[in-house]
Design an enzyme around this catalytic site. Structure first.
Site, PDB file in Angstrom:
ATOM      1  N   LYS A 153       0.830  -1.188   0.000  1.00  0.00           N
ATOM      2  CA  LYS A 153       0.000   0.000   0.000  1.00  0.00           C
ATOM      3  C   LYS A 153       0.880   1.259   0.000  1.00  0.00           C
ATOM      4  CE  LYS A 153      -1.019   2.005   4.026  1.00  0.00           C
ATOM      5  NZ  LYS A 153       0.208   2.413   4.716  1.00  0.00           N
ATOM      6  N   HIS A 183      -1.191  -4.802   6.297  1.00  0.00           N
ATOM      7  CA  HIS A 183      -0.595  -5.614   7.367  1.00  0.00           C
ATOM      8  C   HIS A 183      -1.498  -5.694   8.597  1.00  0.00           C
ATOM      9  CE1 HIS A 183       0.970  -1.785   9.010  1.00  0.00           C
ATOM     10  NE2 HIS A 183       1.104  -2.423  10.147  1.00  0.00           N
ATOM     11  N   LYS A 187      -2.488  -9.035  11.735  1.00  0.00           N
ATOM     12  CA  LYS A 187      -2.298  -8.969  13.195  1.00  0.00           C
ATOM     13  C   LYS A 187      -3.139 -10.056  13.856  1.00  0.00           C
ATOM     14  CE  LYS A 187      -1.207  -4.032  13.337  1.00  0.00           C
ATOM     15  NZ  LYS A 187       0.110  -3.853  13.927  1.00  0.00           N
ATOM     16  N   GLU A 221      -0.622   6.578  17.479  1.00  0.00           N
ATOM     17  CA  GLU A 221       0.827   6.356  17.420  1.00  0.00           C
ATOM     18  C   GLU A 221       1.567   7.461  18.163  1.00  0.00           C
ATOM     19  OE1 GLU A 221       2.259   4.463  13.573  1.00  0.00           O
ATOM     20  OE2 GLU A 221       0.850   5.976  12.864  1.00  0.00           O
ATOM     21  N   ASP A 240      -2.825   7.306   4.382  1.00  0.00           N
ATOM     22  CA  ASP A 240      -1.830   6.398   4.958  1.00  0.00           C
ATOM     23  C   ASP A 240      -2.483   5.357   5.871  1.00  0.00           C
ATOM     24  OD1 ASP A 240       0.871   5.585   5.484  1.00  0.00           O
ATOM     25  OD2 ASP A 240       0.772   6.593   7.417  1.00  0.00           O
ATOM     26  N   HIS A 245      -6.033   0.598   6.596  1.00  0.00           N
ATOM     27  CA  HIS A 245      -6.099  -0.132   7.867  1.00  0.00           C
ATOM     28  C   HIS A 245      -7.435   0.067   8.594  1.00  0.00           C
ATOM     29  CE1 HIS A 245      -1.974  -0.710   7.006  1.00  0.00           C
ATOM     30  NE2 HIS A 245      -1.509   0.369   7.562  1.00  0.00           N
ATOM     31  N   LYS A 343      -0.571  10.653  14.536  1.00  0.00           N
ATOM     32  CA  LYS A 343       0.833  10.498  14.934  1.00  0.00           C
ATOM     33  C   LYS A 343       1.125  11.484  16.054  1.00  0.00           C
ATOM     34  CE  LYS A 343       2.557   8.509  10.715  1.00  0.00           C
ATOM     35  NZ  LYS A 343       2.559   7.093  11.107  1.00  0.00           N
TER      36      LYS A 343
HETATM   37  C1  BG6 Z   1       1.770   1.899   7.980  1.00  0.00           C
HETATM   38  C2  BG6 Z   1       1.766   3.392   7.839  1.00  0.00           C
HETATM   39  O1  BG6 Z   1       0.963   1.303   7.007  1.00  0.00           O
HETATM   40  O2  BG6 Z   1       1.276   1.551   9.271  1.00  0.00           O
HETATM   41  C3  BG6 Z   1       2.622   4.032   8.920  1.00  0.00           C
HETATM   42  O3  BG6 Z   1       2.292   3.745   6.555  1.00  0.00           O
HETATM   43  C4  BG6 Z   1       2.155   3.578  10.274  1.00  0.00           C
HETATM   44  O4  BG6 Z   1       2.560   5.454   8.831  1.00  0.00           O
HETATM   45  C5  BG6 Z   1       2.064   2.061  10.332  1.00  0.00           C
HETATM   46  O5  BG6 Z   1       3.087   4.057  11.227  1.00  0.00           O
HETATM   47  C6  BG6 Z   1       1.420   1.621  11.630  1.00  0.00           C
HETATM   48  O6  BG6 Z   1       1.515   0.231  11.737  1.00  0.00           O
HETATM   49  P1  BG6 Z   1       1.509  -0.472  13.165  1.00  0.00           P
HETATM   50  O7  BG6 Z   1       1.499  -1.919  12.846  1.00  0.00           O
HETATM   51  O8  BG6 Z   1       2.724  -0.005  13.882  1.00  0.00           O
HETATM   52  O9  BG6 Z   1       0.240  -0.005  13.820  1.00  0.00           O
END
Ligand code: BG6
Length: 495
Positions: A153, A183, A187, A221, A240, A245, A343
């Protein structure tokens, strides 16, 4: 191209190509995930793992770079010399310049690697290079019915560009060969959400608008955009995180039970959810969304700069988004789904909270007033400390002869106590599914496009309006107006 599932030769040897093999994702996630699979003896069919990128380096130097990065990115105590020696034998490198029409020649030069092997490619690249990578594979004659490809992505930056990317790839690979990775779907807790919903009956009668008041999905985050400022400036939190997600999580919460746990049925149901999302228009965009951008502040006790100071020029890009979404179907009519991500927030955590209806009437009194009974909540914690928690009202233990007093307590299922010693990383699980040709946890083309179709009008409405992104201090919970979003409906974010 024909459907590969029907005639896949499970015994065929495979070459795993990592385009973008020198990049951050490859070093931080993909190669460590492949190492863990090797350690678990799950890579028997993959006997070559080849990183590809523009830089000229030898196989030996590449191996050294990978080893250095394992030191940073493998879990402590997971490195084993014996496994590394096995892994190293498989590891190689090809320098390829995807901006050149002659890129395929770099693959042809190494044709010995590919002989009698099917080719699995992971495109950890900017999508503008997806077409060139596919074309190089095609011209080098490496795409047959057993070849497969992972697309990282984001797939495009809006609906039109994603259609273009998908069409370019479709020119070389059939849909059953294309694995669009998100991803979050890899999880453990996300998969457990499916187990919880479809492996148990207890929740199903309540899992609708008559039993649920609201749903909250948070991905919070503490990190900033770091060295990805240039990418992020054109993406923002909406592209993003939300487009992929958060919407995927929303789909898993809201979808109907699929006919079977197989790629087509699961993805058909997710698609229906995406198509039922109520459009947010320019007229009501600020009623349903909040976008913010962090300013300098303190996160986990460390002073950090604001988003604009980290970059090279002023930017209206959002580093925080909160949205009130509605799904217009029978099951979810009237139930708000609150999504938020950002973030440089106070805490790193991702969770889904299902808030059930309150009891219609409290029979427990204290000082002649009915006691305040908190609604039950099901908290599905993705990270950290993954697990599931159900809050219940319970009698506070006491023997004072007075009225019965109730308080909130939780039933907890802590996955870390049932997991193997090392938690499985999402990429590990998804790479294994890719190698084994299982698309269930990957995103289909029509899902990606339906997600853009919902997200685009919001981004366009923000762009057209002159309202700037709301500033929030790094280390806070985001702009104050995002806290107010559920309040308008009489709800609060679960903290
Ligand atoms: C990514 C984003 O797909 O997922 C990032 O591009 C983000 O900006 C990340 O930090 C977060 O993934 P996780 O697994 O740490 O929640």
């Amino acid at each position: 191209m024909s459907d590969i599932n029907s005639n896949l030769d499970k015994s065929a040897k495979q070459v795993f190509l990592v385009f973008g093999g020198n990049g951050d994702l490859a070093m931080r996630k993909l190669l460590p995930a492949l190492y863990y699979l090797e350690k678990e003896n799950l890579l028997d069919h993959v006997d070559r793992i080849v990183g590809l990128s523009k830089t000229f380096i030898s196989d030996k130097d590449y191996c050294e770079k990978v080893l250095e990065n394992f030191d940073r990115f493998l879990d402590k105590n997971e490195f084993e010399e014996q496994v590394w020696q096995r892994f190293k034998i498989k590891l190689g490198y090809i320098s390829i310049d995807l901006s050149m029409d002659t890129a395929f020649e770099s693959l042809v030069e190494k044709k010995a690697i590919f002989k009698h092997h099917s080719v699995l490619s992971y495109l950890a690249l900017d999508p503008i290079y997806f077409g060139s990578a596919c074309q190089a594979l095609h011209l080098a004659n490496l795409i047959d019915d057993q070849a497969r490809v992972v697309l990282e992505k984001p797939i495009g930056t809006d609906l039109q560009s994603s259609i273009k990317v998908n069409e370019t790839v479709a020119h070389y690979f059939s849909e059953s060969q294309v694995f669009r990775i998100d991803h979050y779907l890899g999880k453990e807790t996300v998969q457990n959400l499916l187990a919880l919903r479809f492996g148990n009956f207890i929740l199903e009668p309540l899992w609708k608008n008559s039993g649920i008041d609201n749903v909250q999905i948070t991905a919070s985050e503490t990190v900033g955009v770091g060295n990805r400022w240039n990418f992020y400036h054109n993406a923002g939190a909406m592209r993003d995180m939300v487009q992929n997600h958060l919407l995927q999580l929303l789909c898993l919460v809201a979808m109907e039970v699929p006919l079977n746990f197989d790629p087509k049925d699961v993805r058909d149901e997710k698609l229906k959810v995406l198509k039922s999302l109520r459009k947010i228009t320019a007229n009501d965009v600020y009623e349903h969304t909040v976008r913010g951008q962090y300013e300098g502040g303190s996160v986990n006790g460390e002073m950090v700069s604001g988003y604009e100071e980290e970059g090279t020029h002023p930017s209206q890009t959002e580093t925080f988004v909160a949205i009130r979404a509605h799904i217009d179907n029978w099951r979810w009519r009237g139930v708000p789904f609150y999504l938020r991500t950002g973030k440089r927030l106070a805490k790193r955590y991702s969770e889904i909270v299902i808030q059930f209806k309150s009891v219609p009437h409290s029979i427990f009194y204290q000082e002649n007033e009915p006691q305040d009974l908190q609604p039950n909540k099901l908290v599905i914690r993705l990270q950290p400390d993954d697990g599931i928690e159900l809050t219940l009202m319970n009698k506070v233990p006491s023997l004072n002869g007075g009225p019965m007093v109730l308080g909130q307590q939780s039933l907890k299922l802590d996955f870390s106590s049932v997991e193997k010693s090392r938690p499985i990383d999402a990429y590990e699980r998804l790479l294994l599914d890719f190698i084994n040709d299982n698309q269930t946890l990957f995103v289909r083309r029509d899902e990606v496009e339906a997600a853009w179709n919902w997200v685009d009008p919001i981004i366009n409405a923000w762009k057209q309006s002159s309202v700037p992104a709301k500033k929030y201090t790094a280390g806070s919970f985001g702009p104050a107006s995002s806290l107010a979003l559920p309040l308008k409906d009489g709800f609060e974010w679960h903290e």
